[in-house]
Design a protein around this motif. Structure first.
Motif, PDB file in Angstrom:
ATOM      1  N   THR A  71       0.841  -1.192   0.000  1.00  0.00           N
ATOM      2  CA  THR A  71       0.000   0.000   0.000  1.00  0.00           C
ATOM      3  C   THR A  71       0.874   1.239   0.000  1.00  0.00           C
ATOM      4  O   THR A  71       2.089   1.169   0.194  1.00  0.00           O
ATOM      5  CB  THR A  71      -0.921   0.025   1.230  1.00  0.00           C
ATOM      6  OG1 THR A  71      -0.096   0.165   2.413  1.00  0.00           O
ATOM      7  CG2 THR A  71      -1.739  -1.260   1.336  1.00  0.00           C
ATOM      8  N   ILE A  72       0.232   2.374  -0.161  1.00  0.00           N
ATOM      9  CA  ILE A  72       0.954   3.643  -0.146  1.00  0.00           C
ATOM     10  C   ILE A  72       1.524   3.919   1.240  1.00  0.00           C
ATOM     11  O   ILE A  72       2.532   4.631   1.389  1.00  0.00           O
ATOM     12  CB  ILE A  72       0.025   4.795  -0.600  1.00  0.00           C
ATOM     13  CG1 ILE A  72       0.833   6.067  -0.905  1.00  0.00           C
ATOM     14  CG2 ILE A  72      -1.046   5.051   0.430  1.00  0.00           C
ATOM     15  CD1 ILE A  72       1.709   5.964  -2.110  1.00  0.00           C
ATOM     16  N   LEU A  73       0.912   3.343   2.284  1.00  0.00           N
ATOM     17  CA  LEU A  73       1.429   3.529   3.638  1.00  0.00           C
ATOM     18  C   LEU A  73       2.782   2.846   3.808  1.00  0.00           C
ATOM     19  O   LEU A  73       3.619   3.312   4.589  1.00  0.00           O
ATOM     20  CB  LEU A  73       0.439   2.993   4.665  1.00  0.00           C
ATOM     21  CG  LEU A  73      -0.829   3.824   4.883  1.00  0.00           C
ATOM     22  CD1 LEU A  73      -1.731   3.171   5.907  1.00  0.00           C
ATOM     23  CD2 LEU A  73      -0.471   5.247   5.304  1.00  0.00           C
ATOM     24  N   THR A  74       2.993   1.745   3.103  1.00  0.00           N
ATOM     25  CA  THR A  74       4.303   1.094   3.144  1.00  0.00           C
ATOM     26  C   THR A  74       5.375   2.028   2.596  1.00  0.00           C
ATOM     27  O   THR A  74       6.460   2.152   3.173  1.00  0.00           O
ATOM     28  CB  THR A  74       4.275  -0.222   2.344  1.00  0.00           C
ATOM     29  OG1 THR A  74       3.418  -1.151   3.015  1.00  0.00           O
ATOM     30  CG2 THR A  74       5.662  -0.826   2.236  1.00  0.00           C
ATOM     31  N   LEU A  75       5.076   2.695   1.494  1.00  0.00           N
ATOM     32  CA  LEU A  75       6.009   3.682   0.946  1.00  0.00           C
ATOM     33  C   LEU A  75       6.276   4.782   1.962  1.00  0.00           C
ATOM     34  O   LEU A  75       7.434   5.193   2.167  1.00  0.00           O
ATOM     35  CB  LEU A  75       5.454   4.280  -0.344  1.00  0.00           C
ATOM     36  CG  LEU A  75       6.249   5.455  -0.941  1.00  0.00           C
ATOM     37  CD1 LEU A  75       7.650   5.015  -1.325  1.00  0.00           C
ATOM     38  CD2 LEU A  75       5.510   6.041  -2.145  1.00  0.00           C
ATOM     39  N   LYS A  76       5.222   5.261   2.608  1.00  0.00           N
ATOM     40  CA  LYS A  76       5.369   6.337   3.600  1.00  0.00           C
ATOM     41  C   LYS A  76       6.319   5.934   4.715  1.00  0.00           C
ATOM     42  O   LYS A  76       7.256   6.682   5.047  1.00  0.00           O
ATOM     43  CB  LYS A  76       3.994   6.690   4.172  1.00  0.00           C
ATOM     44  CG  LYS A  76       4.048   7.656   5.343  1.00  0.00           C
ATOM     45  CD  LYS A  76       2.670   7.943   5.897  1.00  0.00           C
ATOM     46  CE  LYS A  76       2.745   8.800   7.146  1.00  0.00           C
ATOM     47  NZ  LYS A  76       1.403   9.163   7.664  1.00  0.00           N
ATOM     48  N   TYR A  77       6.116   4.767   5.280  1.00  0.00           N
ATOM     49  CA  TYR A  77       6.916   4.376   6.434  1.00  0.00           C
ATOM     50  C   TYR A  77       8.293   3.844   6.049  1.00  0.00           C
ATOM     51  O   TYR A  77       9.210   3.863   6.877  1.00  0.00           O
ATOM     52  CB  TYR A  77       6.133   3.405   7.307  1.00  0.00           C
ATOM     53  CG  TYR A  77       4.974   4.095   7.999  1.00  0.00           C
ATOM     54  CD1 TYR A  77       5.212   5.131   8.895  1.00  0.00           C
ATOM     55  CD2 TYR A  77       3.656   3.752   7.722  1.00  0.00           C
ATOM     56  CE1 TYR A  77       4.171   5.801   9.513  1.00  0.00           C
ATOM     57  CE2 TYR A  77       2.601   4.412   8.337  1.00  0.00           C
ATOM     58  CZ  TYR A  77       2.869   5.438   9.231  1.00  0.00           C
ATOM     59  OH  TYR A  77       1.829   6.115   9.832  1.00  0.00           O
ATOM     60  N   VAL A  78       8.452   3.376   4.828  1.00  0.00           N
ATOM     61  CA  VAL A  78       9.791   3.052   4.339  1.00  0.00           C
ATOM     62  C   VAL A  78      10.625   4.331   4.236  1.00  0.00           C
ATOM     63  O   VAL A  78      11.793   4.365   4.647  1.00  0.00           O
ATOM     64  CB  VAL A  78       9.717   2.324   2.981  1.00  0.00           C
ATOM     65  CG1 VAL A  78      11.055   2.393   2.244  1.00  0.00           C
ATOM     66  CG2 VAL A  78       9.329   0.861   3.182  1.00  0.00           C
ATOM     67  N   LEU A  79      10.024   5.389   3.711  1.00  0.00           N
ATOM     68  CA  LEU A  79      10.719   6.679   3.655  1.00  0.00           C
ATOM     69  C   LEU A  79      11.044   7.177   5.065  1.00  0.00           C
ATOM     70  O   LEU A  79      12.131   7.723   5.305  1.00  0.00           O
ATOM     71  CB  LEU A  79       9.851   7.712   2.928  1.00  0.00           C
ATOM     72  CG  LEU A  79       9.732   7.555   1.414  1.00  0.00           C
ATOM     73  CD1 LEU A  79       8.708   8.538   0.858  1.00  0.00           C
ATOM     74  CD2 LEU A  79      11.083   7.786   0.747  1.00  0.00           C
ATOM     75  N   PHE A  80      10.123   6.997   5.976  1.00  0.00           N
ATOM     76  CA  PHE A  80      10.335   7.369   7.374  1.00  0.00           C
ATOM     77  C   PHE A  80      11.558   6.646   7.925  1.00  0.00           C
ATOM     78  O   PHE A  80      12.442   7.247   8.550  1.00  0.00           O
ATOM     79  CB  PHE A  80       9.083   7.004   8.162  1.00  0.00           C
ATOM     80  CG  PHE A  80       8.974   7.640   9.516  1.00  0.00           C
ATOM     81  CD1 PHE A  80       9.524   8.887   9.787  1.00  0.00           C
ATOM     82  CD2 PHE A  80       8.273   7.002  10.536  1.00  0.00           C
ATOM     83  CE1 PHE A  80       9.403   9.481  11.038  1.00  0.00           C
ATOM     84  CE2 PHE A  80       8.143   7.586  11.788  1.00  0.00           C
ATOM     85  CZ  PHE A  80       8.710   8.817  12.044  1.00  0.00           C
ATOM     86  N   ALA A  81      11.630   5.339   7.671  1.00  0.00           N
ATOM     87  CA  ALA A  81      12.751   4.532   8.163  1.00  0.00           C
ATOM     88  C   ALA A  81      14.072   4.948   7.541  1.00  0.00           C
ATOM     89  O   ALA A  81      15.113   4.928   8.211  1.00  0.00           O
ATOM     90  CB  ALA A  81      12.481   3.051   7.888  1.00  0.00           C
TER      91      ALA A  81
END
Length: 249
Positions: free
Chosen positions: A94-104
């Motif tokens: 999902t797009i949330l995975t992209l969000k939190y990968v960037l966060f990490a």
């Protein structure tokens, strides 16, 4: 199969994050010159740069001069890979995975930079804030109100603490908390701050009791903020529900 691809991708990104951790404090370019041994200066070949595998194959030493390679290199690579996998298992494709990968990608080098150098550089904290705001325009999982108060709370709480403690909290911590507020929003930034203060205070007490640190010794707060942020990403809802149920219902 997807989880294997994500794990390998995490190892590759982790290898780049090692470059960030090593070069950023030295003011070096992240791209040029190509990777070389810090001890002998010999340019490394592709077979020396395979994440984790090269470290194990070379028994943790430079292939040319035999100098010891810090264990931090495979640790960062494996940490990044596992966190990417946990994010995928939590949020799926999902797009949330992209969000939190960037966060990490921001939090992992900041963790090690503060732990090793007491440094939370503006070159990472300012982009963290901007990327957090921008990615929420795309994901729309936070309302503008939650986004605004997330940034304001992260910045404001630590800024006030810095004023009260007269420098006990660094500017890098303040900007880091603001960036985390941009990603997590309100009220989860409050949960993150609470967890960071709790574990940071507990660790400080342990260090004092065991005489590993004196009262005037510096203890970086960034790693506690970052660790708390990951706890919030993965188990924030569960922690908040447990807290409300235990103390208010």
């Amino acid at each position: 199969m997807e989880i294997i691809i994500i794990f390998i991708f995490g190892l590759i990104i982790g290898s780049f994050l090692n470059v960030v951790i090593y070069r950023l404090p030295a003011g070096m370019s992240l791209i040029f010159p190509p990777s070389s041994c810090p001890s002998c200066g010999q340019r490394l070949k592709p077979q020396h740069l395979i994440p984790v595998i090269s470290y194990l194959w070379q028994k943790g030493r430079c292939a040319y001069c035999g100098a010891k390679i810090p264990f931090r290199y495979p640790l960062v690579e494996l940490t990044t890979a596992f966190i990417f996998c946990f994010i995928y298992l939590k949020f799926g494709l999902t797009i949330l995975t992209l969000k939190y990968v960037l966060f990490a990608v921001f939090l992992i080098p900041l963790f090690f930079l503060d732990l090793e150098n007491y440094l939370l550089p503006d070159k990472l904290t300012y982009p963290l804030i901007l990327v957090g705001i921008f990615i929420n325009i795309i994901t729309r999982d936070l309302s503008w109100k939650n986004l605004f108060f997330g940034v304001l709370t992260g910045f404001g709480v630590l800024f006030l603490l810095a004023l009260v403690s007269r420098g006990g909290m660094g500017g890098g911590d303040i900007k880091l908390a603001a960036g985390m507020g941009a990603f997590l929003g309100f009220p989860f930034i409050l949960e993150t701050l609470f967890l960071a203060f709790f574990f940071g205070g507990l660790t400080g007490i342990i260090l004092l009791v065991t005489k590993k640190k004196e009262r005037k010794d510096l203890v970086p707060f960034g790693p506690f903020l970052i660790g708390a942020a990951f706890l919030t990403v993965f188990w924030g809802d569960e922690i908040l529900k447990w807290y409300l149920k235990t103390f208010f219902f």
